[in-house]
Design an enzyme around this catalytic site. Structure first.
Site, mmCIF file in Angstrom:
data_model
loop_
_atom_site.group_PDB
_atom_site.id
_atom_site.type_symbol
_atom_site.label_atom_id
_atom_site.label_comp_id
_atom_site.label_asym_id
_atom_site.label_seq_id
_atom_site.Cartn_x
_atom_site.Cartn_y
_atom_site.Cartn_z
ATOM 1 N N ARG A 17 44.041 37.113 41.095
ATOM 2 C CA ARG A 17 43.496 38.284 40.403
ATOM 3 C C ARG A 17 44.528 39.391 40.168
ATOM 4 O O ARG A 17 44.387 40.159 39.213
ATOM 5 C CB ARG A 17 42.310 38.844 41.193
ATOM 6 N N ASP A 76 28.098 51.195 41.413
ATOM 7 C CA ASP A 76 29.033 50.144 41.806
ATOM 8 C C ASP A 76 30.437 50.740 41.785
ATOM 9 O O ASP A 76 30.719 51.661 41.004
ATOM 10 C CB ASP A 76 28.951 48.945 40.856
#
Length: 285
Positions: free
Chosen positions: A39, A152
């Site tokens: 990632r 979030d």
């Protein structure tokens, strides 16, 4: 050559784990090493850096808020679906039914007030399911002061959530009745109706930082979030949630989570369903 993953040394891995823990409270296990490489390689190369050591130095010395957010976004995991852990929504509908019979408080314009927080809302399926389930069961909630806060830490997933557009394949497993809630948005996509989207405020929030609200919430969903935190962080988080949850409200957590050994402010009243001790004394289940 540029597409090859960048090697990650033990020292660099430790440094990255320390930084994401400090910034977001996320505790990366050694098993996440491959995830970190896959990632972050693109992020590191995009900055024109050659190694993870250079990237760690960049985070410490030159990264702005957007670049730090990119770092956090890359290391968060988002897995959700509509009506996930369906027993929670059945319980929620029953609970809100009792509030409709006897509203505990009033909000704007003297309307009955209902507040729900979806913490770790990911791409939005959870808060939209909350709204859809409740409006379907109780259309009169449209006349209430009814709002859902959905938060979030990952700003990328919040963009998807705010748009309210999903692939038709995201509805796999739903009944025809539930699929009818969604509007057609294209050959392969569906949309959340505007009236449902307007009930929800999507906001970025790092759970380990100061919260810009005091509650009280009638319901908090915090499902499959604390599995990424260590025990001390979990203890602090649930202590804070207890302080913003209504004494008669409910907390829903993930299927692999358990509050009994983490926080003494709640009693379990069902499968991954908890209530403040002051609401009922001893546990009912």
């Amino acid at each position: 050559m540029e597409n090859l993953e960048i090697p990650l040394s033990d020292e660099e891995f430790v440094a990255i784990k320390q930084r994401v823990y400090k910034i977001a409270g996320i505790s990366l296990s050694d098993a996440k090493r491959t995830l970190v490489i896959s990632r972050l390689t693109k992020v590191v190369r995009g900055l024109g850096l050659r190694s993870f050591s250079d990237y760690v130095d960049f985070l410490d010395r030159g990264a702005d808020a957007d670049q730090v957010q990119t770092f956090v976004n890359a290391l968060t995991t988002n897995l959700t679906r509509f009506y996930r852990e369906e027993h929670h929504f059945a319980h929620l509908v029953d609970y809100v039914g009792t509030l409709i019979e006897n509203p505990p408080r009033r909000g704007a314009g003297g309307k009955p007030r209902l507040r729900i927080w979806s913490a770790g809302c990911s791409t939005g399926q959870e808060p939209y399911t909350i709204a859809l389930a409740l409006i379907d069961a109780y259309p009169q909630l449209k006349r209430w002061d009814f709002r859902i806060l959905a938060t979030d830490i990952d700003t990328n997933v919040l963009k998807t959530a705010s748009a309210g557009i999903y692939k038709k394949t995201d509805l796999a497993g739903l009944s025809a009745q539930r699929m009818a809630f969604f509007e057609n948005a294209g050959p392969d996509t569906v949309a959340i109706p505007r009236a449902i989207r307007e009930l929800i405020a999507f906001k970025p929030l790092n759970l380990i930082t100061e919260w810009p609200f005091k509650g009280p919430f009638d319901v908090i969903f915090c499902r499959n979030v604390v599995i990424y935190f260590d025990r001390p962080t979990q203890e602090k988080l649930f202590e804070r949630m207890a302080s913003v949850l209504s004494p008669s409200g409910f907390l829903y957590i993930g299927h692999s989570e358990n509050l009994n050994s983490v926080n003494s402010r709640f009693d379990r009243v069902g499968k991954t369903i908890y209530r403040p001790k002051t609401a009922m004394g001893r546990s009912a289940a």
